[in-house]
Motif scaffolding. Sequence first.
Motif, PDB file in Angstrom:
ATOM      1  N   ALA A   1       9.396 -50.129  12.956  1.00 31.93           N
ATOM      2  CA  ALA A   1       8.672 -51.357  12.663  1.00 31.93           C
ATOM      3  C   ALA A   1       8.329 -51.423  11.176  1.00 31.93           C
ATOM      4  O   ALA A   1       8.136 -50.401  10.529  1.00 31.93           O
ATOM      5  CB  ALA A   1       7.395 -51.419  13.497  1.00 31.93           C
ATOM      6  N   PRO A   2       8.243 -52.632  10.621  1.00 33.36           N
ATOM      7  CA  PRO A   2       7.871 -52.762   9.206  1.00 33.36           C
ATOM      8  C   PRO A   2       6.421 -52.325   8.980  1.00 33.36           C
ATOM      9  O   PRO A   2       5.597 -52.375   9.886  1.00 33.36           O
ATOM     10  CB  PRO A   2       8.051 -54.257   8.924  1.00 33.36           C
ATOM     11  N   ALA A   3       6.121 -51.902   7.749  1.00 33.89           N
ATOM     12  CA  ALA A   3       4.781 -51.403   7.424  1.00 33.89           C
ATOM     13  C   ALA A   3       3.734 -52.502   7.438  1.00 33.89           C
ATOM     14  O   ALA A   3       2.556 -52.230   7.641  1.00 33.89           O
ATOM     15  CB  ALA A   3       4.800 -50.718   6.067  1.00 33.89           C
ATOM     16  N   GLY A   4       4.112 -53.722   7.220  1.00 39.28           N
ATOM     17  CA  GLY A   4       3.159 -54.826   7.221  1.00 39.28           C
ATOM     18  C   GLY A   4       2.934 -55.383   5.835  1.00 39.28           C
ATOM     19  O   GLY A   4       3.609 -55.015   4.872  1.00 39.28           O
ATOM     20  N   ASN A   5       1.927 -56.253   5.710  1.00 40.29           N
ATOM     21  CA  ASN A   5       1.634 -56.877   4.411  1.00 40.29           C
ATOM     22  C   ASN A   5       0.876 -55.895   3.513  1.00 40.29           C
ATOM     23  O   ASN A   5       0.601 -54.759   3.892  1.00 40.29           O
ATOM     24  CB  ASN A   5       0.876 -58.190   4.610  1.00 40.29           C
ATOM     25  N   ASP A   6       0.514 -56.357   2.312  1.00 44.04           N
ATOM     26  CA  ASP A   6      -0.151 -55.484   1.342  1.00 44.04           C
ATOM     27  C   ASP A   6      -1.467 -54.924   1.873  1.00 44.04           C
ATOM     28  O   ASP A   6      -1.809 -53.770   1.626  1.00 44.04           O
ATOM     29  CB  ASP A   6      -0.402 -56.234   0.030  1.00 44.04           C
TER      30      ASP A   6
END
Length: 83
Positions: A47-52
């Motif tokens: 899964a992607p790490a997400g936003n900042d």
Amino acid sequence: ASSHTMPVCATRISRGETVSAVPYLALISALAGLGLAAYYYKAVEAAPAGNDRMVFLMTEIQMAPGRSSSRSTPGSPHSLWRC
């Protein structure tokens, strides 16, 4: 005819002894749990790490105790982690 009946969850082995199915069910459940844990681990890693903001929070959580961020002040939850 014998009046002794074997429980439904038992298996007859040699010399008339019976073995409960519980250890086998526990083994199968443990292996299934390990397989499910491996599946979810791979899914989370992919899964992607997400936003900042999510990346910032992740790095704050991963910091070792005693190396808290400069934003922590005495009395904050982060100061409780220090020894």
